[in-house]
Design a protein around this motif. Structure first.
Motif, PDB file in Angstrom:
ATOM      1  N   LEU A 108      -6.601  -0.334  -4.814  1.00 47.06           N
ATOM      2  CA  LEU A 108      -7.762  -0.610  -5.660  1.00 47.06           C
ATOM      3  C   LEU A 108      -7.648  -1.973  -6.329  1.00 47.06           C
ATOM      4  O   LEU A 108      -8.617  -2.741  -6.376  1.00 47.06           O
ATOM      5  N   ALA A 109      -6.461  -2.260  -6.842  1.00 46.76           N
ATOM      6  CA  ALA A 109      -6.253  -3.540  -7.527  1.00 46.76           C
ATOM      7  C   ALA A 109      -6.461  -4.715  -6.582  1.00 46.76           C
ATOM      8  O   ALA A 109      -7.068  -5.719  -6.946  1.00 46.76           O
ATOM      9  N   LYS A 110      -5.966  -4.599  -5.374  1.00 41.93           N
ATOM     10  CA  LYS A 110      -6.121  -5.669  -4.387  1.00 41.93           C
ATOM     11  C   LYS A 110      -7.589  -5.847  -3.997  1.00 41.93           C
ATOM     12  O   LYS A 110      -8.079  -6.966  -3.891  1.00 41.93           O
ATOM     13  N   LYS A 111      -8.276  -4.740  -3.796  1.00 37.30           N
ATOM     14  CA  LYS A 111      -9.653  -4.792  -3.298  1.00 37.30           C
ATOM     15  C   LYS A 111     -10.683  -5.099  -4.384  1.00 37.30           C
ATOM     16  O   LYS A 111     -11.639  -5.827  -4.134  1.00 37.30           O
ATOM     17  N   TYR A 112     -10.491  -4.558  -5.600  1.00 32.96           N
ATOM     18  CA  TYR A 112     -11.551  -4.620  -6.599  1.00 32.96           C
ATOM     19  C   TYR A 112     -11.182  -5.325  -7.907  1.00 32.96           C
ATOM     20  O   TYR A 112     -12.082  -5.647  -8.687  1.00 32.96           O
ATOM     21  N   TRP A 113      -9.908  -5.507  -8.179  1.00 26.78           N
ATOM     22  CA  TRP A 113      -9.519  -6.048  -9.474  1.00 26.78           C
ATOM     23  C   TRP A 113      -9.009  -7.468  -9.313  1.00 26.78           C
ATOM     24  O   TRP A 113      -9.478  -8.187  -8.459  1.00 26.78           O
ATOM     25  N   PHE A 114      -8.053  -7.863 -10.117  1.00 27.19           N
ATOM     26  CA  PHE A 114      -7.526  -9.218 -10.054  1.00 27.19           C
ATOM     27  C   PHE A 114      -6.004  -9.169  -9.974  1.00 27.19           C
ATOM     28  O   PHE A 114      -5.408  -8.093  -9.911  1.00 27.19           O
ATOM     29  N   TRP A 115      -5.359 -10.311  -9.943  1.00 30.64           N
ATOM     30  CA  TRP A 115      -3.949 -10.372  -9.546  1.00 30.64           C
ATOM     31  C   TRP A 115      -2.978  -9.734 -10.532  1.00 30.64           C
ATOM     32  O   TRP A 115      -1.942  -9.225 -10.121  1.00 30.64           O
ATOM     33  N   ILE A 116      -3.253  -9.717 -11.837  1.00 32.29           N
ATOM     34  CA  ILE A 116      -2.292  -9.135 -12.789  1.00 32.29           C
ATOM     35  C   ILE A 116      -2.125  -7.630 -12.547  1.00 32.29           C
ATOM     36  O   ILE A 116      -0.988  -7.160 -12.386  1.00 32.29           O
ATOM     37  N   PRO A 117      -3.202  -6.838 -12.506  1.00 31.37           N
ATOM     38  CA  PRO A 117      -2.983  -5.420 -12.220  1.00 31.37           C
ATOM     39  C   PRO A 117      -2.433  -5.194 -10.810  1.00 31.37           C
ATOM     40  O   PRO A 117      -1.641  -4.276 -10.595  1.00 31.37           O
ATOM     41  N   PHE A 118      -2.831  -6.037  -9.872  1.00 30.36           N
ATOM     42  CA  PHE A 118      -2.297  -5.904  -8.519  1.00 30.36           C
ATOM     43  C   PHE A 118      -0.782  -6.118  -8.515  1.00 30.36           C
ATOM     44  O   PHE A 118      -0.042  -5.310  -7.946  1.00 30.36           O
ATOM     45  N   MET A 119      -0.323  -7.164  -9.167  1.00 32.11           N
ATOM     46  CA  MET A 119       1.119  -7.432  -9.209  1.00 32.11           C
ATOM     47  C   MET A 119       1.863  -6.319  -9.955  1.00 32.11           C
ATOM     48  O   MET A 119       2.956  -5.925  -9.557  1.00 32.11           O
ATOM     49  N   GLY A 120       1.245  -5.807 -11.017  1.00 31.44           N
ATOM     50  CA  GLY A 120       1.864  -4.697 -11.747  1.00 31.44           C
ATOM     51  C   GLY A 120       1.987  -3.448 -10.897  1.00 31.44           C
ATOM     52  O   GLY A 120       3.035  -2.784 -10.876  1.00 31.44           O
ATOM     53  N   MET A 121       0.930  -3.134 -10.151  1.00 27.30           N
ATOM     54  CA  MET A 121       0.948  -1.942  -9.297  1.00 27.30           C
ATOM     55  C   MET A 121       1.914  -2.123  -8.122  1.00 27.30           C
ATOM     56  O   MET A 121       2.639  -1.193  -7.766  1.00 27.30           O
ATOM     57  N   ILE A 122       1.939  -3.312  -7.544  1.00 25.60           N
ATOM     58  CA  ILE A 122       2.862  -3.564  -6.433  1.00 25.60           C
ATOM     59  C   ILE A 122       4.302  -3.490  -6.926  1.00 25.60           C
ATOM     60  O   ILE A 122       5.167  -2.914  -6.250  1.00 25.60           O
ATOM     61  N   THR A 123       4.575  -4.049  -8.092  1.00 26.80           N
ATOM     62  CA  THR A 123       5.932  -3.991  -8.643  1.00 26.80           C
ATOM     63  C   THR A 123       6.341  -2.554  -8.916  1.00 26.80           C
ATOM     64  O   THR A 123       7.456  -2.139  -8.585  1.00 26.80           O
ATOM     65  N   THR A 124       5.428  -1.778  -9.512  1.00 28.21           N
ATOM     66  CA  THR A 124       5.711  -0.360  -9.750  1.00 28.21           C
ATOM     67  C   THR A 124       5.932   0.365  -8.427  1.00 28.21           C
ATOM     68  O   THR A 124       6.881   1.150  -8.290  1.00 28.21           O
ATOM     69  N   LEU A 125       5.085   0.099  -7.454  1.00 26.49           N
ATOM     70  CA  LEU A 125       5.220   0.739  -6.143  1.00 26.49           C
ATOM     71  C   LEU A 125       6.568   0.402  -5.508  1.00 26.49           C
ATOM     72  O   LEU A 125       7.247   1.282  -4.970  1.00 26.49           O
ATOM     73  N   ILE A 126       6.978  -0.848  -5.590  1.00 25.92           N
ATOM     74  CA  ILE A 126       8.275  -1.253  -5.040  1.00 25.92           C
ATOM     75  C   ILE A 126       9.410  -0.521  -5.756  1.00 25.92           C
ATOM     76  O   ILE A 126      10.329  -0.004  -5.112  1.00 25.92           O
ATOM     77  N   CYS A 127       9.346  -0.460  -7.080  1.00 29.05           N
ATOM     78  CA  CYS A 127      10.371   0.271  -7.843  1.00 29.05           C
ATOM     79  C   CYS A 127      10.427   1.736  -7.415  1.00 29.05           C
ATOM     80  O   CYS A 127      11.511   2.288  -7.192  1.00 29.05           O
ATOM     81  N   TYR A 128       9.263   2.360  -7.298  1.00 26.45           N
ATOM     82  CA  TYR A 128       9.206   3.772  -6.934  1.00 26.45           C
ATOM     83  C   TYR A 128       9.711   4.000  -5.497  1.00 26.45           C
ATOM     84  O   TYR A 128      10.457   4.934  -5.248  1.00 26.45           O
TER      85      TYR A 128
END
Length: 138
Positions: A108-128
């Motif tokens: 969702l962040a990649k498609k509809y939002w902007f880079w800060i939430p995208f980077m936060g979600m990707i970082t969280t996803l990588i950690c998880y």
């Protein structure tokens, strides 16, 4: 033990992002349109479902509920890993469900939002994902 810390870092990122989003929703104009006419029209336009809700009120409500949802996911994950991490090691549904959920938010962040939430979600996803990968190899 690194798997526990990775999960906690990812969870902390969610708490921070959700809290910032909530603060921006109620205490800033960061989610307002630069087009004042549009804001006026949103405040005076009701949704089809009911005349009690304007598009503007729906917008604010959506942002607030979105914020609290992200905060909830982060807080629950942080709490559970602090208090009950060993219990979850025997049942992988907790890990898989969270990874899929955060993966969806990253999309969702990649498609509809902007880079800060995208980077936060990707970082969280990588950690998880790294956390769960370590758990799987033990």
């Amino acid at each position: 033990m690194i798997e526990k810390y990775l999960w906690q870092v990812g969870s902390a990122i969610l708490i921070i992002l959700g809290t910032l989003h909530l603060l921006y929703t109620f205490f800033s104009n960061k989610f307002s349109s630069k087009n004042e006419k549009l804001i006026s029209e949103m405040k005076n336009s009701h949704i089809i479902l009911t005349n009690k809700v304007t598009v503007w009120r729906g917008w604010i409500g959506f942002n607030a509920s979105h914020s609290s949802g992200i905060m909830f996911i982060g807080i629950v994950n942080l709490y559970l890993t602090l208090q009950y991490f060993s219990i979850f090691l025997s049942d992988h549904l907790f890990f898989i469900f969270n990874i899929l959920t955060i993966g969806f938010y990253a999309w969702l962040a990649k498609k509809y939002w902007f880079w800060i939430p995208f980077m936060g979600m990707i970082t969280t996803l990588i950690c998880y994902v790294f956390s769960y990968s370590i758990i799987l190899t033990h």
